[in-house]
Scaffold this motif. Structure first.
Motif, PDB file in Angstrom:
ATOM      1  N   LEU A   1      57.156 -42.077 -74.800  1.00  0.00           N
ATOM      2  CA  LEU A   1      56.147 -40.654 -75.502  1.00  0.00           C
ATOM      3  C   LEU A   1      56.117 -39.838 -74.907  1.00  0.00           C
ATOM      4  CD1 LEU A   1      53.386 -39.981 -77.084  1.00  0.00           C
ATOM      5  CD2 LEU A   1      52.231 -41.680 -75.314  1.00  0.00           C
ATOM      6  N   ALA A   2      55.935 -39.792 -73.311  1.00  0.00           N
ATOM      7  CA  ALA A   2      55.671 -39.051 -72.494  1.00  0.00           C
ATOM      8  C   ALA A   2      57.156 -38.205 -73.160  1.00  0.00           C
ATOM      9  CB  ALA A   2      56.058 -39.344 -71.135  1.00  0.00           C
ATOM     10  N   ARG A   3      58.472 -38.493 -73.015  1.00  0.00           N
ATOM     11  CA  ARG A   3      59.375 -37.537 -73.490  1.00  0.00           C
ATOM     12  C   ARG A   3      59.148 -36.443 -74.978  1.00  0.00           C
ATOM     13  NH1 ARG A   3      62.900 -42.194 -73.044  1.00  0.00           N
ATOM     14  NH2 ARG A   3      64.169 -41.572 -70.552  1.00  0.00           N
ATOM     15  N   VAL A   4      58.709 -37.714 -75.878  1.00  0.00           N
ATOM     16  CA  VAL A   4      58.222 -36.554 -76.456  1.00  0.00           C
ATOM     17  C   VAL A   4      57.397 -35.436 -76.610  1.00  0.00           C
ATOM     18  CG1 VAL A   4      57.593 -37.225 -79.453  1.00  0.00           C
ATOM     19  CG2 VAL A   4      59.211 -38.459 -78.563  1.00  0.00           C
ATOM     20  N   ILE A   5      56.140 -35.918 -76.479  1.00  0.00           N
ATOM     21  CA  ILE A   5      55.233 -34.644 -75.738  1.00  0.00           C
ATOM     22  C   ILE A   5      56.358 -33.020 -75.171  1.00  0.00           C
ATOM     23  CG2 ILE A   5      52.882 -34.549 -74.948  1.00  0.00           C
ATOM     24  CD1 ILE A   5      52.253 -37.130 -75.118  1.00  0.00           C
ATOM     25  N   SER A   6      57.197 -33.826 -74.216  1.00  0.00           N
ATOM     26  CA  SER A   6      57.496 -32.883 -72.866  1.00  0.00           C
ATOM     27  C   SER A   6      58.139 -31.095 -74.311  1.00  0.00           C
ATOM     28  CB  SER A   6      58.495 -33.486 -72.485  1.00  0.00           C
ATOM     29  OG  SER A   6      59.191 -32.530 -71.434  1.00  0.00           O
ATOM     30  N   ASP A   7      59.106 -32.814 -75.329  1.00  0.00           N
ATOM     31  CA  ASP A   7      59.988 -32.163 -76.383  1.00  0.00           C
ATOM     32  C   ASP A   7      59.087 -31.471 -76.702  1.00  0.00           C
ATOM     33  OD1 ASP A   7      62.347 -33.051 -75.127  1.00  0.00           O
ATOM     34  OD2 ASP A   7      62.380 -34.658 -77.108  1.00  0.00           O
ATOM     35  N   GLU A   8      58.349 -31.615 -77.569  1.00  0.00           N
ATOM     36  CA  GLU A   8      57.538 -30.682 -78.392  1.00  0.00           C
ATOM     37  C   GLU A   8      56.261 -29.719 -77.926  1.00  0.00           C
ATOM     38  OE1 GLU A   8      57.197 -31.511 -81.537  1.00  0.00           O
ATOM     39  OE2 GLU A   8      58.213 -32.830 -82.045  1.00  0.00           O
ATOM     40  N   ALA A   9      55.887 -29.994 -76.546  1.00  0.00           N
ATOM     41  CA  ALA A   9      55.208 -29.251 -76.011  1.00  0.00           C
ATOM     42  C   ALA A   9      56.276 -28.001 -76.198  1.00  0.00           C
ATOM     43  CB  ALA A   9      55.168 -29.762 -74.815  1.00  0.00           C
ATOM     44  N   ILE A  10      58.070 -27.700 -75.372  1.00  0.00           N
ATOM     45  CA  ILE A  10      58.717 -26.648 -75.145  1.00  0.00           C
ATOM     46  C   ILE A  10      58.750 -26.468 -76.260  1.00  0.00           C
ATOM     47  CG2 ILE A  10      61.006 -26.542 -74.645  1.00  0.00           C
ATOM     48  CD1 ILE A  10      61.024 -29.213 -72.493  1.00  0.00           C
ATOM     49  N   ARG A  11      58.196 -26.921 -77.431  1.00  0.00           N
ATOM     50  CA  ARG A  11      58.772 -26.156 -78.797  1.00  0.00           C
ATOM     51  C   ARG A  11      57.711 -25.733 -79.653  1.00  0.00           C
ATOM     52  NH1 ARG A  11      60.714 -27.724 -84.373  1.00  0.00           N
ATOM     53  NH2 ARG A  11      58.511 -27.878 -85.028  1.00  0.00           N
ATOM     54  N   ALA A  12      56.698 -26.047 -78.737  1.00  0.00           N
ATOM     55  CA  ALA A  12      55.523 -24.523 -78.920  1.00  0.00           C
ATOM     56  C   ALA A  12      55.357 -23.855 -78.151  1.00  0.00           C
ATOM     57  CB  ALA A  12      53.749 -25.627 -78.976  1.00  0.00           C
ATOM     58  N   GLY A  13      56.102 -23.927 -76.780  1.00  0.00           N
ATOM     59  CA  GLY A  13      56.395 -23.130 -76.117  1.00  0.00           C
ATOM     60  C   GLY A  13      54.425 -22.869 -74.977  1.00  0.00           C
ATOM     61  N   ARG A  14      55.208 -24.409 -74.594  1.00  0.00           N
ATOM     62  CA  ARG A  14      53.830 -24.469 -73.848  1.00  0.00           C
ATOM     63  C   ARG A  14      53.953 -26.234 -72.635  1.00  0.00           C
ATOM     64  NH1 ARG A  14      48.544 -28.130 -76.707  1.00  0.00           N
ATOM     65  NH2 ARG A  14      47.604 -26.856 -74.333  1.00  0.00           N
ATOM     66  N   VAL A  15      53.556 -26.212 -71.788  1.00  0.00           N
ATOM     67  CA  VAL A  15      52.866 -27.377 -70.831  1.00  0.00           C
ATOM     68  C   VAL A  15      51.860 -27.917 -70.992  1.00  0.00           C
ATOM     69  CG1 VAL A  15      53.710 -28.161 -68.866  1.00  0.00           C
ATOM     70  CG2 VAL A  15      54.630 -26.110 -69.272  1.00  0.00           C
ATOM     71  N   ILE A  16      52.106 -29.237 -71.749  1.00  0.00           N
ATOM     72  CA  ILE A  16      50.859 -30.253 -71.519  1.00  0.00           C
ATOM     73  C   ILE A  16      50.460 -31.079 -70.321  1.00  0.00           C
ATOM     74  CG2 ILE A  16      49.630 -31.789 -73.259  1.00  0.00           C
ATOM     75  CD1 ILE A  16      51.598 -30.391 -75.766  1.00  0.00           C
ATOM     76  N   ASP A  17      49.240 -30.806 -70.301  1.00  0.00           N
ATOM     77  CA  ASP A  17      48.715 -32.098 -69.286  1.00  0.00           C
ATOM     78  C   ASP A  17      48.823 -33.298 -69.581  1.00  0.00           C
ATOM     79  OD1 ASP A  17      48.567 -30.408 -67.175  1.00  0.00           O
ATOM     80  OD2 ASP A  17      46.262 -29.793 -67.066  1.00  0.00           O
ATOM     81  N   ILE A  18      49.276 -34.497 -69.103  1.00  0.00           N
ATOM     82  CA  ILE A  18      49.183 -35.733 -69.296  1.00  0.00           C
ATOM     83  C   ILE A  18      48.395 -36.363 -68.026  1.00  0.00           C
ATOM     84  CG2 ILE A  18      50.999 -35.568 -71.090  1.00  0.00           C
ATOM     85  CD1 ILE A  18      52.774 -37.437 -69.213  1.00  0.00           C
TER      86      ILE A  18
END
Ligand SMILES: *Cc1c(COP(=O)(O)O)cnc(C)c1O
Length: 220
Positions: free
Chosen positions: A96-113
Protein backbone atom coordinates in the motif's frame (compact mmCIF):
# COMPACT_ATOMS: atom_id res chain seq x y z
CA UNK A 1 -22.92 13.57 22.41
CA UNK A 2 -21.84 16.10 25.00
CA UNK A 3 -24.20 18.95 24.09
CA UNK A 4 -27.14 19.37 21.74
CA UNK A 5 -25.12 20.60 18.81
CA UNK A 6 -22.13 19.59 16.75
CA UNK A 7 -20.60 23.02 17.33
CA UNK A 8 -21.10 22.69 21.08
CA UNK A 9 -19.57 19.23 21.14
CA UNK A 10 -16.50 20.37 19.24
CA UNK A 11 -15.99 23.33 21.51
CA UNK A 12 -16.36 21.18 24.60
CA UNK A 13 -13.84 18.62 23.35
CA UNK A 14 -11.39 21.36 22.37
CA UNK A 15 -11.52 22.72 25.91
CA UNK A 16 -10.23 19.40 27.22
CA UNK A 17 -7.43 18.88 24.68
CA UNK A 18 -3.94 19.82 25.85
CA UNK A 19 -1.69 21.92 23.63
CA UNK A 20 -0.19 19.79 20.91
CA UNK A 21 -3.11 17.38 20.61
CA UNK A 22 -4.97 17.76 17.31
CA UNK A 23 -8.64 16.91 16.81
CA UNK A 24 -9.62 14.90 13.74
CA UNK A 25 -13.40 15.15 13.42
CA UNK A 26 -14.46 11.76 12.05
CA UNK A 27 -17.31 12.55 9.65
CA UNK A 28 -17.78 9.14 8.02
CA UNK A 29 -21.42 8.43 7.15
CA UNK A 30 -22.35 11.97 8.18
CA UNK A 31 -23.92 14.40 5.69
CA UNK A 32 -22.04 17.36 4.28
CA UNK A 33 -24.24 19.64 6.38
CA UNK A 34 -22.76 18.09 9.54
CA UNK A 35 -19.24 18.73 8.28
CA UNK A 36 -20.22 22.34 7.57
CA UNK A 37 -21.56 22.78 11.08
CA UNK A 38 -18.17 21.77 12.45
CA UNK A 39 -16.46 23.93 9.83
CA UNK A 40 -18.48 26.86 11.11
CA UNK A 41 -16.70 26.70 14.47
CA UNK A 42 -13.29 26.53 12.84
CA UNK A 43 -12.80 22.78 12.45
CA UNK A 44 -10.59 22.18 9.42
CA UNK A 45 -9.37 18.62 9.94
CA UNK A 46 -11.72 15.72 9.15
CA UNK A 47 -11.34 11.95 8.91
CA UNK A 48 -13.15 9.57 6.58
CA UNK A 49 -13.00 5.81 6.24
CA UNK A 50 -14.14 5.22 2.67
CA UNK A 51 -12.31 6.56 -0.37
CA UNK A 52 -15.42 7.25 -2.47
CA UNK A 53 -17.11 9.17 0.32
CA UNK A 54 -13.89 11.05 1.00
CA UNK A 55 -13.54 12.06 -2.65
CA UNK A 56 -17.19 13.17 -2.86
CA UNK A 57 -16.95 15.32 0.26
CA UNK A 58 -13.65 16.82 -0.86
CA UNK A 59 -15.22 17.81 -4.19
CA UNK A 60 -18.30 19.36 -2.57
CA UNK A 61 -16.84 21.14 0.45
CA UNK A 62 -14.44 24.05 1.05
CA UNK A 63 -10.88 23.56 -0.16
CA UNK A 64 -9.24 24.62 3.09
CA UNK A 65 -10.39 21.38 4.76
CA UNK A 66 -7.60 18.86 5.43
CA UNK A 67 -8.91 15.33 4.83
CA UNK A 68 -7.38 12.30 6.53
CA UNK A 69 -8.05 8.78 5.30
CA UNK A 70 -8.42 6.69 8.46
CA UNK A 71 -10.07 3.48 7.25
CA UNK A 72 -8.69 0.48 5.44
CA UNK A 73 -7.51 1.48 1.98
CA UNK A 74 -7.37 -0.92 -0.95
CA UNK A 75 -4.58 -0.27 -3.40
CA UNK A 76 -7.01 0.07 -6.31
CA UNK A 77 -8.72 2.99 -4.52
CA UNK A 78 -5.61 5.06 -3.86
CA UNK A 79 -5.92 6.95 -7.13
CA UNK A 80 -9.30 8.37 -6.07
CA UNK A 81 -7.77 10.31 -3.17
CA UNK A 82 -4.10 10.80 -4.07
CA UNK A 83 -4.61 14.23 -5.68
CA UNK A 84 -5.87 15.85 -2.48
CA UNK A 85 -5.67 13.69 0.66
CA UNK A 86 -3.70 15.40 3.45
CA UNK A 87 -2.74 12.20 5.23
CA UNK A 88 -3.34 8.46 4.97
CA UNK A 89 -3.36 7.20 8.55
CA UNK A 90 -4.12 3.58 7.74
CA UNK A 91 -0.98 2.37 5.94
CA UNK A 92 -0.73 -1.26 6.94
CA UNK A 93 1.47 -2.82 4.26
CA UNK A 94 4.51 -2.06 2.18
CA UNK A 95 2.48 -2.72 -0.95
CA UNK A 96 0.00 0.00 0.00
CA UNK A 97 2.82 2.43 0.84
CA UNK A 98 4.35 1.77 -2.59
CA UNK A 99 1.08 2.44 -4.41
CA UNK A 100 0.47 5.64 -2.43
CA UNK A 101 3.99 6.77 -3.26
CA UNK A 102 3.54 6.04 -6.98
CA UNK A 103 0.16 7.79 -7.11
CA UNK A 104 1.49 10.77 -5.16
CA UNK A 105 4.32 11.18 -7.66
CA UNK A 106 1.82 10.93 -10.53
CA UNK A 107 -0.17 13.70 -8.85
CA UNK A 108 2.95 15.80 -8.28
CA UNK A 109 2.72 15.50 -4.50
CA UNK A 110 4.29 13.95 -1.44
CA UNK A 111 1.65 12.37 0.81
CA UNK A 112 1.99 12.20 4.59
CA UNK A 113 1.32 8.73 5.98
CA UNK A 114 1.00 7.03 9.35
CA UNK A 115 1.86 3.39 9.91
CA UNK A 116 -1.16 1.63 11.40
CA UNK A 117 -0.09 -0.85 14.05
CA UNK A 118 -2.31 -3.61 15.39
CA UNK A 119 -2.21 -3.90 19.17
CA UNK A 120 -5.86 -4.63 20.06
CA UNK A 121 -7.16 -8.02 21.11
CA UNK A 122 -9.74 -8.28 18.37
CA UNK A 123 -8.68 -10.28 15.38
CA UNK A 124 -8.15 -7.86 12.56
CA UNK A 125 -6.65 -8.14 9.15
CA UNK A 126 -5.57 -4.53 9.35
CA UNK A 127 -2.54 -2.98 10.97
CA UNK A 128 1.11 -4.02 11.11
CA UNK A 129 2.29 -6.63 13.48
CA UNK A 130 4.86 -4.61 15.49
CA UNK A 131 7.76 -7.02 14.87
CA UNK A 132 7.07 -7.18 11.13
CA UNK A 133 6.99 -3.40 10.98
CA UNK A 134 10.34 -3.11 12.74
CA UNK A 135 11.91 -5.65 10.41
CA UNK A 136 10.56 -3.80 7.39
CA UNK A 137 11.90 -0.47 8.65
CA UNK A 138 15.27 -1.91 9.55
CA UNK A 139 15.60 -3.47 6.11
CA UNK A 140 15.20 0.05 4.66
CA UNK A 141 12.15 -0.97 2.65
CA UNK A 142 10.53 2.49 2.88
CA UNK A 143 13.68 4.38 1.97
CA UNK A 144 13.09 4.73 -1.75
CA UNK A 145 9.41 5.64 -1.56
CA UNK A 146 9.83 9.25 -2.59
CA UNK A 147 6.12 10.03 -2.81
CA UNK A 148 5.37 9.41 0.87
CA UNK A 149 6.57 11.01 4.06
CA UNK A 150 6.24 8.86 7.20
CA UNK A 151 4.83 11.12 9.91
CA UNK A 152 4.13 8.61 12.67
CA UNK A 153 1.97 5.83 14.01
CA UNK A 154 -1.79 5.19 14.24
CA UNK A 155 -3.52 2.58 16.35
CA UNK A 156 -6.71 1.53 18.05
CA UNK A 157 -7.26 0.00 21.46
CA UNK A 158 -9.55 -2.96 22.06
CA UNK A 159 -13.28 -2.44 22.27
CA UNK A 160 -13.64 -3.14 25.99
CA UNK A 161 -14.64 -1.53 29.27
CA UNK A 162 -11.47 -2.84 30.92
CA UNK A 163 -9.33 0.27 31.28
CA UNK A 164 -6.26 -1.80 32.18
CA UNK A 165 -6.33 -3.46 28.78
CA UNK A 166 -6.73 -0.11 27.05
CA UNK A 167 -3.91 1.43 29.10
CA UNK A 168 -1.64 -1.46 28.15
CA UNK A 169 -2.40 -1.06 24.46
CA UNK A 170 -1.84 2.71 24.42
CA UNK A 171 1.43 2.16 26.30
CA UNK A 172 2.46 -0.30 23.62
CA UNK A 173 1.61 2.09 20.79
CA UNK A 174 3.62 4.86 22.46
CA UNK A 175 6.57 2.55 22.88
CA UNK A 176 6.40 1.50 19.19
CA UNK A 177 6.28 5.18 18.23
CA UNK A 178 9.34 5.90 20.41
CA UNK A 179 11.29 2.97 18.98
CA UNK A 180 10.57 4.02 15.39
CA UNK A 181 11.54 7.60 16.16
CA UNK A 182 14.76 6.66 17.94
CA UNK A 183 15.93 3.98 15.54
CA UNK A 184 14.48 4.53 12.09
CA UNK A 185 12.57 7.75 11.31
CA UNK A 186 13.70 10.54 13.65
CA UNK A 187 11.40 13.17 12.12
CA UNK A 188 8.11 11.44 13.03
CA UNK A 189 5.87 13.60 15.17
CA UNK A 190 2.34 12.13 15.06
CA UNK A 191 0.93 9.48 17.38
CA UNK A 192 -2.72 9.09 16.39
CA UNK A 193 -4.66 7.23 19.06
CA UNK A 194 -7.91 7.77 20.94
CA UNK A 195 -11.54 7.69 19.79
CA UNK A 196 -14.82 8.76 21.41
CA UNK A 197 -14.71 6.07 24.08
CA UNK A 198 -11.07 6.30 25.08
CA UNK A 199 -9.46 9.57 23.98
CA UNK A 200 -8.80 10.97 27.48
CA UNK A 201 -6.78 7.82 28.25
CA UNK A 202 -4.96 8.04 24.92
CA UNK A 203 -3.89 11.59 25.74
CA UNK A 204 -2.48 10.47 29.10
CA UNK A 205 -0.37 7.98 27.14
CA UNK A 206 1.07 10.52 24.73
CA UNK A 207 -1.39 10.81 21.86
CA UNK A 208 -0.82 13.83 19.61
CA UNK A 209 -3.98 13.31 17.56
CA UNK A 210 -7.41 12.04 18.57
CA UNK A 211 -9.97 10.81 16.04
CA UNK A 212 -13.45 11.52 17.36
CA UNK A 213 -16.71 10.76 15.55
CA UNK A 214 -19.79 9.84 17.56
CA UNK A 215 -19.08 12.19 20.47
CA UNK A 216 -19.17 15.06 17.99
CA UNK A 217 -21.76 14.00 15.45
CA UNK A 218 -23.89 11.49 17.34
CA UNK A 219 -24.51 7.90 16.31
CA UNK A 220 -23.87 6.90 12.74
C1 LIG B 1 -14.85 5.51 13.08
C2 LIG B 1 -13.43 5.66 13.50
C3 LIG B 1 -13.07 6.53 14.54
C4 LIG B 1 -14.08 7.33 15.36
O1 LIG B 1 -14.84 6.50 16.16
P1 LIG B 1 -15.87 7.10 17.25
O2 LIG B 1 -16.01 6.00 18.23
O3 LIG B 1 -17.11 7.42 16.52
O4 LIG B 1 -15.23 8.31 17.85
C5 LIG B 1 -11.72 6.66 14.84
N1 LIG B 1 -10.78 5.98 14.16
C6 LIG B 1 -11.08 5.11 13.18
C7 LIG B 1 -9.97 4.40 12.48
C8 LIG B 1 -12.41 4.93 12.81
O5 LIG B 1 -12.70 4.07 11.82
Amino acid sequence: MLTNTIAGNIQQIRNTLPQGVELVAVSKFQPESAVMEAYGVGQRLFGESRPQELAAKWAALPRDIAWHMIGHLQTNKVRLIAPFVAMVESVDSLRLARVISDEAIRAGRVIDILLEVHVAREESKFGWNPATLENTLSAGEFDNLLGVRIRGVMGMASFTDDTNIIDGEFTKLKSIFDTIKQQYVPQIDVLSMGMSSDYPQAIVHGSTQVRIGSTIFGQR
